[in-house]
Design a protein around this motif. Sequence first.
Motif, PDB file in Angstrom:
ATOM      1  N   PRO A 527       5.630   5.188  -1.679  1.00 36.64           N
ATOM      2  CA  PRO A 527       3.998   5.106  -1.523  1.00 36.64           C
ATOM      3  C   PRO A 527       3.932   4.081  -1.000  1.00 36.64           C
ATOM      4  O   PRO A 527       4.626   2.955  -0.600  1.00 36.64           O
ATOM      5  N   PRO A 528       2.858   3.260  -0.243  1.00 35.24           N
ATOM      6  CA  PRO A 528       2.512   1.651   0.323  1.00 35.24           C
ATOM      7  C   PRO A 528       2.292   1.360  -0.950  1.00 35.24           C
ATOM      8  O   PRO A 528       2.290   1.462  -2.157  1.00 35.24           O
ATOM      9  N   THR A 529       1.981   0.316  -0.869  1.00 36.12           N
ATOM     10  CA  THR A 529       1.621  -1.070  -1.477  1.00 36.12           C
ATOM     11  C   THR A 529       0.926  -1.377  -0.863  1.00 36.12           C
ATOM     12  O   THR A 529       0.799  -2.402   0.201  1.00 36.12           O
ATOM     13  N   ALA A 530      -0.664  -2.101  -1.135  1.00 37.66           N
ATOM     14  CA  ALA A 530      -2.399  -2.040  -0.952  1.00 37.66           C
ATOM     15  C   ALA A 530      -2.475  -3.155  -1.827  1.00 37.66           C
ATOM     16  O   ALA A 530      -3.019  -2.601  -3.309  1.00 37.66           O
ATOM     17  N   ILE A 531      -2.224  -5.062  -1.295  1.00 33.06           N
ATOM     18  CA  ILE A 531      -2.840  -5.901  -2.579  1.00 33.06           C
ATOM     19  C   ILE A 531      -4.390  -5.812  -1.855  1.00 33.06           C
ATOM     20  O   ILE A 531      -4.520  -5.929  -0.472  1.00 33.06           O
ATOM     21  N   TYR A 532      -5.084  -6.386  -2.464  1.00 35.81           N
ATOM     22  CA  TYR A 532      -6.494  -6.968  -2.196  1.00 35.81           C
ATOM     23  C   TYR A 532      -6.342  -8.303  -2.395  1.00 35.81           C
ATOM     24  O   TYR A 532      -6.166  -9.294  -4.047  1.00 35.81           O
ATOM     25  N   GLN A 533      -7.113  -9.878  -2.247  1.00 39.35           N
ATOM     26  CA  GLN A 533      -6.881 -10.955  -1.909  1.00 39.35           C
ATOM     27  C   GLN A 533      -7.673 -11.708  -0.876  1.00 39.35           C
ATOM     28  O   GLN A 533      -7.372 -11.689   0.559  1.00 39.35           O
ATOM     29  N   ASN A 534      -8.129 -12.441  -1.416  1.00 41.69           N
ATOM     30  CA  ASN A 534      -9.245 -12.843  -0.839  1.00 41.69           C
ATOM     31  C   ASN A 534     -10.874 -12.177   0.223  1.00 41.69           C
ATOM     32  O   ASN A 534     -10.197 -13.106   1.393  1.00 41.69           O
ATOM     33  N   GLY A 535     -10.821 -10.970  -1.166  1.00 42.06           N
ATOM     34  CA  GLY A 535     -11.469 -10.271   0.842  1.00 42.06           C
ATOM     35  C   GLY A 535     -11.041  -9.288   1.259  1.00 42.06           C
ATOM     36  O   GLY A 535     -11.669  -8.892   2.373  1.00 42.06           O
ATOM     37  N   ILE A 536      -9.612  -9.316   1.470  1.00 47.95           N
ATOM     38  CA  ILE A 536      -8.579  -8.830   2.064  1.00 47.95           C
ATOM     39  C   ILE A 536      -7.459  -8.146   1.590  1.00 47.95           C
ATOM     40  O   ILE A 536      -7.025  -8.159   0.767  1.00 47.95           O
ATOM     41  N   ILE A 537      -7.894  -6.637   2.201  1.00 48.29           N
ATOM     42  CA  ILE A 537      -6.793  -5.780   1.850  1.00 48.29           C
ATOM     43  C   ILE A 537      -5.242  -5.731   2.824  1.00 48.29           C
ATOM     44  O   ILE A 537      -5.359  -5.442   4.211  1.00 48.29           O
ATOM     45  N   THR A 538      -4.238  -6.282   2.382  1.00 43.53           N
ATOM     46  CA  THR A 538      -2.897  -5.828   3.198  1.00 43.53           C
ATOM     47  C   THR A 538      -2.228  -4.926   2.521  1.00 43.53           C
ATOM     48  O   THR A 538      -1.333  -4.746   1.196  1.00 43.53           O
ATOM     49  N   VAL A 539      -1.390  -4.140   3.614  1.00 42.04           N
ATOM     50  CA  VAL A 539      -0.796  -2.987   3.773  1.00 42.04           C
ATOM     51  C   VAL A 539       0.431  -3.537   3.606  1.00 42.04           C
ATOM     52  O   VAL A 539       1.420  -3.586   4.632  1.00 42.04           O
ATOM     53  N   THR A 540       1.406  -2.678   2.648  1.00 44.28           N
ATOM     54  CA  THR A 540       2.978  -2.787   2.767  1.00 44.28           C
ATOM     55  C   THR A 540       3.817  -1.486   2.999  1.00 44.28           C
ATOM     56  O   THR A 540       3.456  -0.997   1.981  1.00 44.28           O
ATOM     57  N   THR A 541       4.024  -1.410   4.273  1.00 43.55           N
ATOM     58  CA  THR A 541       4.775   0.773   4.605  1.00 43.55           C
ATOM     59  C   THR A 541       5.838   0.336   3.189  1.00 43.55           C
ATOM     60  O   THR A 541       6.739  -1.106   3.597  1.00 43.55           O
ATOM     61  N   PRO A 542       6.424   1.508   2.833  1.00 41.38           N
ATOM     62  CA  PRO A 542       7.431   1.514   1.439  1.00 41.38           C
ATOM     63  C   PRO A 542       8.632   1.738   3.324  1.00 41.38           C
ATOM     64  O   PRO A 542      10.106   0.868   2.462  1.00 41.38           O
ATOM     65  N   TYR A 543       8.364   1.504   4.033  1.00 35.56           N
ATOM     66  CA  TYR A 543      10.188   1.190   4.592  1.00 35.56           C
ATOM     67  C   TYR A 543       9.539   1.770   6.571  1.00 35.56           C
ATOM     68  O   TYR A 543       7.983   1.816   6.280  1.00 35.56           O
ATOM     69  N   GLU A 544      10.273   0.924   7.057  1.00 32.86           N
ATOM     70  CA  GLU A 544      10.150   0.707   8.649  1.00 32.86           C
ATOM     71  C   GLU A 544       9.728   1.608   9.053  1.00 32.86           C
ATOM     72  O   GLU A 544      10.391   3.115   9.301  1.00 32.86           O
ATOM     73  N   GLY A 545       8.711   1.962   9.865  1.00 34.46           N
ATOM     74  CA  GLY A 545       8.730   3.444  10.923  1.00 34.46           C
ATOM     75  C   GLY A 545       7.433   3.864   9.752  1.00 34.46           C
ATOM     76  O   GLY A 545       6.823   4.972   9.949  1.00 34.46           O
ATOM     77  N   ALA A 546       7.354   3.983   8.387  1.00 33.51           N
ATOM     78  CA  ALA A 546       6.367   4.847   7.664  1.00 33.51           C
ATOM     79  C   ALA A 546       5.167   4.720   8.247  1.00 33.51           C
ATOM     80  O   ALA A 546       4.312   3.656   8.088  1.00 33.51           O
ATOM     81  N   ILE A 547       4.451   6.084   8.387  1.00 34.37           N
ATOM     82  CA  ILE A 547       2.424   6.369   8.301  1.00 34.37           C
ATOM     83  C   ILE A 547       2.041   6.247   7.542  1.00 34.37           C
ATOM     84  O   ILE A 547       2.675   7.530   6.735  1.00 34.37           O
ATOM     85  N   VAL A 548       1.168   5.005   7.550  1.00 36.29           N
ATOM     86  CA  VAL A 548       0.119   5.045   6.602  1.00 36.29           C
ATOM     87  C   VAL A 548      -1.153   5.195   6.960  1.00 36.29           C
ATOM     88  O   VAL A 548      -1.468   4.571   8.237  1.00 36.29           O
ATOM     89  N   PRO A 567      -4.577  -5.975   8.838  1.00 39.20           N
ATOM     90  CA  PRO A 567      -5.400  -5.791   7.437  1.00 39.20           C
ATOM     91  C   PRO A 567      -6.772  -6.289   7.346  1.00 39.20           C
ATOM     92  O   PRO A 567      -7.740  -5.521   8.554  1.00 39.20           O
ATOM     93  N   ILE A 568      -7.436  -5.050   6.184  1.00 40.81           N
ATOM     94  CA  ILE A 568      -8.509  -4.596   6.508  1.00 40.81           C
ATOM     95  C   ILE A 568      -9.346  -5.215   5.506  1.00 40.81           C
ATOM     96  O   ILE A 568      -8.941  -6.062   4.636  1.00 40.81           O
ATOM     97  N   LYS A 569     -10.757  -6.240   5.795  1.00 39.88           N
ATOM     98  CA  LYS A 569     -11.790  -7.036   5.394  1.00 39.88           C
ATOM     99  C   LYS A 569     -12.975  -6.124   4.515  1.00 39.88           C
ATOM    100  O   LYS A 569     -13.241  -5.957   4.718  1.00 39.88           O
ATOM    101  N   THR A 570     -12.562  -6.028   3.221  1.00 34.94           N
ATOM    102  CA  THR A 570     -14.408  -5.884   2.729  1.00 34.94           C
ATOM    103  C   THR A 570     -14.146  -6.115   0.865  1.00 34.94           C
ATOM    104  O   THR A 570     -13.351  -7.496   0.804  1.00 34.94           O
ATOM    105  N   LYS A 571     -14.758  -5.949   0.255  1.00 34.66           N
ATOM    106  CA  LYS A 571     -15.669  -6.663  -1.047  1.00 34.66           C
ATOM    107  C   LYS A 571     -15.028  -5.715  -1.855  1.00 34.66           C
ATOM    108  O   LYS A 571     -15.650  -5.290  -3.163  1.00 34.66           O
ATOM    109  N   ASN A 572     -16.035  -4.043  -1.302  1.00 31.31           N
ATOM    110  CA  ASN A 572     -15.407  -2.775  -1.821  1.00 31.31           C
ATOM    111  C   ASN A 572     -14.115  -1.932  -2.099  1.00 31.31           C
ATOM    112  O   ASN A 572     -14.042  -0.849  -1.520  1.00 31.31           O
ATOM    113  N   TYR A 573     -12.676  -3.101  -2.718  1.00 36.30           N
ATOM    114  CA  TYR A 573     -11.524  -2.495  -2.502  1.00 36.30           C
ATOM    115  C   TYR A 573     -10.816  -1.601  -3.314  1.00 36.30           C
ATOM    116  O   TYR A 573     -10.564  -0.983  -3.294  1.00 36.30           O
TER     117      TYR A 573
END
Length: 834
Positions: A527-548, A567-573
């Motif tokens: 699975p990927p890792t999705a982190i929410y900080q300062n109103g923005i969701i940033t996703v780290t893919t699990p390896y190079e080329g992974a489709i999320v 990155p996705i801007k939202t307050k409803n993370y």
Amino acid sequence: MKKYIYLFALFLSSLTILQAQKLDIIPKPVKVKQKEGVFIIPSTVNIIVDEKIKRSSDYIKNGFSKNTNTNPIVSIGTKAQKNSIFFLVDEKLSLPNEGYKLSVTKKGVIVKGKTANGVLNGYKTLLQICVAKEVKKGTIPFVKIEDYPRFEWRGMMLDCSRQFFDKPTVKNYIDWLAAHKMNIFHWHLTDDNGWRIEIKSMPDLTAKGAWRGPSEVLLPSYGSGNQRYGGFYTQDDIKEVVAYAQERGISIMPEIEISGHSRAVTASYPEVGCAITQELKSVQGEVKNVWCVGREENYEILDNIIKEVSGLFPFEYIHIAGDEVNRANWEHCPKCQALMAKEGFTDSFQLQNYFFKRVQKIVDKYHKKTDGWNEILKGGEINPNTLISAWQGIGYGIESAKKGYKTIMMPGQYTYYDMAQSETERGHRWAAITDTKRAYSFEPIPDADLTPEEQKNIIGVQGALWSEYLDRPARIMEYQSYPRICALSEIGWSQKKDKNWDDFYGRLTNSHLKRLADMGIAFRDFPPTAIYQNGIITVTTPYEGAIVRYDAQGNEPTRNSPLYTNPIKTKNYEHYFFRTFFDENSASPSVKVEKLPVAKWSTSKAETIIISENISEHIDKKGIWYLTFTAEKDETANGMIKSVSLFENDQLIQSYPEEKTLKSKPRLRFLIENYNEKNTYRLDFSVENKEAKETAAKANFNCSPYLEPEVKVTSSMAENPKFPISNLEDYNIETYLRTDVACKDGDWILYTFTNPVVSSKIEVLTGIPHHPRFIANDGFVEYSYNGIDFEKGEIFDYGNASIYPKQPVKAVRIQIKGTNNEPLIAAEDLRINP
């Protein structure tokens, strides 16, 4: 001048090494030496197969053709031909029995093994090289490999009793194990929920005991539903599968479950069981599932069974189990009690030992050896040639090895792949949450606890896939197996010094996941890792080329969901879910968005750490918030959490003064009613580490996506005091209700809100959280706006149902319409969407 030529040559040599194609071999070989250049495979390449492995010639030909898109011509013998590929047995090789040497030069390919299985292991490595990501199709890089296994026993067990897997599926499973140089397939053929092997002297074992259903001798269970379910393997099927496995270098060990886990036997032939009136439940809730030790005729029956089984399987061992025996049956059985008195036994463990030794003599009679689960060590001495499968924990393997028994390490905490792979996934949890990384971390030889001589008693490692929860979704058996079996293969094969998670993960994700996909395995992607900080969701893919891909409405992403690119801007993370997709068959679990921890700590001292953190940036709305404490790993779950307090603008919102152990994974609830973006929030707590043991953990603070209105729950069914009805009132997803009785038509569970609740959707869940056990099979959910008059909602689909109210709801009721064929029913908290 010579000096400069030498340096230039050295430079070219280092450049060649740097440019060497990654071969990404799993399991990792002992020695690999690459050279510049490639062997170009002729379109009609000649393959020379040694006479000693000719039974595997079709396997070799077909696999090579599929993986190289060539049309090989196979010859049996050793006669040299130009640009050929040789598979030769050389008994003089100074390597272990399953070792091999592989050489690729411009003249061709030579694979030599000390045994037939050694040659096959080299062949499997050659196939992996041919399809490595960086290897050009139709070529094989120049390479020399010397390789051999760390352990002689590298096994995997598949339970075909709880779920029946047909012959083609079993063959596929064997193919996949062979591709990873596994050499033992442990075939779990009998259990409480189905007898799967034809025994001609006892035809009812399959005529009756292979089937579950409303009118069968075995009740529906483990998702089989209210229809006839089951199947079995004929003796011709068994012979076919055994030969198929042998061609691939795999031996099959059958398991016949005795003396417990035998409900399929006693339901088919009731006289085999103890003649008692009490219905005494086993660990799994089964009754009358034990062979009667005091009935002498049973040993004649077992002789016939073992005689037939021995004739079908050439492997030297038969597994006769001995685990989780419900010995209480014997304690109430006149025949068993008479035997105890005659033999002078003082406890029922001695009866278990007596039974096992009687069966072991039968196994010896047919020139086989006995394997058994580690419980057989209790109650007395057993044959020193007995093999012990240590499943309950590493300590049981240590005990077995110290006593001098050959031992297979397969602790459930690392090698049981029916365990869930994350907190939110389907699967057992009694041993551990076991993802691929945890599976890979297992070391089979606890050298600090065993002398060098005792260590030699550990002859191998094995995984197990029990099938209680493999009924759905489709192909979950593959999802639970891979890539965890890839990790297992490296534990069993590769040298201990070469084990490295980052290196393994790199080989796995660079080339090997594609190999799994090409084999047709619907594996679990990372699975990927999705982190929410300062109103923005940033996703780290699990390896190079992974489709999320992601979903923003709280649903599981599909292959048609939007692709994550930025990155996705939202307050409803809380409503976002993300998932990795590899191909049409393989994907990761969906994951929620995480917030960065509000606090972390790490210490190995005996001390008290005072933590005070400004967490204002982590809080962005009013609602119900949960503070959770999670250790970095199992070994660092030490210490006590104390005096937890949350402040808003320096005013106390709520405090929890009581101590809580970090091991208990504390989850504390806070209500933030007056959120304002100008407010400041502070979290205070302390960590007391009473001993000089490492404690390392983090604290997370997240807003619940659900409402939690005050509710009162009642039921027509008696509760189990350990799992009371009040558990349905606390909105803790890990607590739940278990009744103390089976459900029947007309039973109900009623949730009544103190004040009517406005909700777009209310999810009603039965069963144990994350487990499809004790669910409502027949019934529906209904709801009331006034607490008196009810409207019918959805019928239960595999234990779950939802309602979509148009007005504020006063009550929700589960209505049961029939039995679920289980000894009880379980229910969870409502999930009430805003």
